[in-house]
Design a protein around this motif. Structure first.
Motif: not given
Length: 473
Positions: A119-147
């Motif tokens: 429940n952040l402010s609108p601008s803080a919320e956009l920063v939050y979802i951007t940072v968390t999802f970018v990192i999440y995407s990188i981690l999930v994609a990286s798992l493919q190599a060892p898997a």
């Protein structure tokens, strides 16, 4: 009656070579659990992230479309880079297996953060979802190599690989069924009317489960067939890596196949809940759809080895591709009536049965291409090849999610209201015609020429090379 191909596979597998020892069920299970963990996270992104951002957090469709595209492309680009790191890194606990836990913990954390609304402010919320999802995407994609690289590192037996393909697909199917049938009622239950809270609690529990499974993997697997590139002179350049992989026709076919099937299914998954809710006026059809798809898929997986032995790996996968095209295209002709719901479920059952037949065979295609690359080029780059598959999967889901979000905006979708006839037709296009066009590219498997007999021959020659290398040392 056995074919010459299956007789050849058995005779080579029974020779006294380095990989004579068959894997135990525990090892096969541990070697394929990464597919379960990866599917849980990738399907949460594909099926519910668009809905969570737009309908729960109320972020604009335009921003979400751009974010999904950019974040997933960043993840896709990072996957091959991470694959090179994996190929060049050896830990005291193994080359590929430890990454299950090294990546598993942060994936669980950022998965929870991505689906948590503070429940952040609108601008803080956009920063939050951007940072968390970018990192999440990188981690999930990286798992493919060892898997993807673990399979060839623990066994060279074709029968073990087919068996792991069956177990692996069954686990992937369970994960996908859980997402399609369990997430919607569970986040409703945990939230008690607050969907944001429900998603957060559910993703926390999923994170604990996936980390526990990662612990089981690292304590159950032993790598037997790895090439350690610890010395700088032993490490092939990027140019050599790319040449070794992309002069391999089988690998290219696998990558095209993976890209097409993931993009088609990704578009459908992202708009499926919208399609059920606004076309059939039956949001809970998500649960029913998952349940009726479960039985034929299980039946198909159980019969897959017999089907593959009878018609061959290539024809099995090709038949699935053709049925998938027809099944997806049929959505354009299904009415929004009770009979239409039955039609949709019947076509889904047929497609699920053929998918069950083919999926274990699909899982054996990349290990076969990896062995061919090592056999032809003399270098083992399984981590890099696995990461390229991760690149294709992540890039395809990135484009799928962005296409779905952009498509919804283009057809005039507005959350929570009755949709216009034009919007409904647009939903049908996103669920039917567009995915069927994309998945038609999977017929490229018709040119996959690594037959079971040829795979057995390659495994034998690689075993001989290992023996000679050991004797020379």
């Amino acid at each position: 009656m056995e074919t010459p191909e299956t007789m050849s596979i058995k005779s080579i597998n029974n020779r006294e070579i380095d990989d004579e020892q068959r894997l135990t069920f525990r090892e096969k299970l541990a070697g394929t659990l990464a597919g379960f963990n990866g599917t849980i996270h990738s399907q949460m992104i594909a099926v519910f992230l668009l809905f969570f951002y737009t309908d729960v957090m109320e972020v604009s469709l335009a921003y979400v479309a751009g974010l999904i595209l950019v974040a997933r492309i960043i993840g896709a680009i990072s996957a091959p880079i991470f694959g090179i790191i994996v190929d060049r890194t050896t830990t005291p606990w193994g080359k590929f297996v430890p990454w299950y836990l090294i990546l598993g913990v942060p994936i669980a954390i950022f998965g929870w953060l991505t689906f948590t609304d503070f429940n952040l402010s609108p601008s803080a919320e956009l920063v939050y979802i951007t940072v968390t999802f970018v990192i999440y995407s990188i981690l999930v994609a990286s798992l493919q190599a060892p898997a993807a690289a673990v399979g060839p590192a623990i066994t060279k037996r074709i029968d073990d690989r087919i068996s792991m393909g069956q177990i692996g697909y069954f686990l992937v199917m369970l994960a996908a069924i859980f997402i399609s049938t369990g997430v919607q009622p569970l986040y409703k239950l945990f939230g008690g009317g607050d969907d944001a809270q429900g998603f957060s609690i559910l993703m926390g529990l999923i994170g604990v489960l996936c980390v526990s499974l990662s612990l089981f993997q690292v304590t159950s697997l032993k790598e037997k067939y790895v090439v350690n590139l610890n010395k700088k002179e032993d490490r092939p350049s990027i140019k050599v890596l790319l040449k070794a992989v992309f002069t391999n026709k089988a690998a290219i076919i696998v990558y095209i196949y993976v890209f097409s099937i993931n993009m088609a299914n990704g578009i459908r998954s992202a708009v499926m809940i919208h399609y059920f809710k606004y076309y059939f006026n039956f949001e809970s059809l998500m649960v029913l759809f998952g349940i009726v798809s479960l039985v034929p898929t299980i039946l198909g997986v159980m019969l897959s080895s017999k089907v593959t032995k009878r018609i061959g790996l290539k024809m099995n996968v090709l038949a699935c591709a053709i049925v998938s095209v027809l099944s997806m295209a049929s959505v354009m002709f299904i009415p929004n009536t009770t009979f239409g719901i039955v039609m949709f479920l019947v076509t889904s059952v047929i497609a699920s049965l053929f998918l069950g037949f083919a999926s274990p065979a699909q899982g054996a295609m990349l290990p076969a291409a990896m062995d061919y690359t090592e056999w032809k080029s003399g270098i083992n780059v399984n981590g890099f090849m696995g990461s390229l598959q991760g690149f294709m999967q992540t890039l395809s889901t990135a484009l799928a999610g962005s296409i779905a979000a952009t498509g919804l905006a283009f057809v005039g979708y507005v959350p929570g209201i009755e949709q216009s006839d034009e919007t409904i037709f647009g939903l049908k296009m996103l669920m039917g015609l567009l995915p069927s066009i994309v998945i038609a590219f999977t017929v490229c498997v018709a040119f996959f020429d690594l037959t079971e007999e040829k795979q057995a021959k390659i495994s034998k020659e690689l075993a001989e090379r290992r023996r000679q290398g050991a004797s020379n040392n």
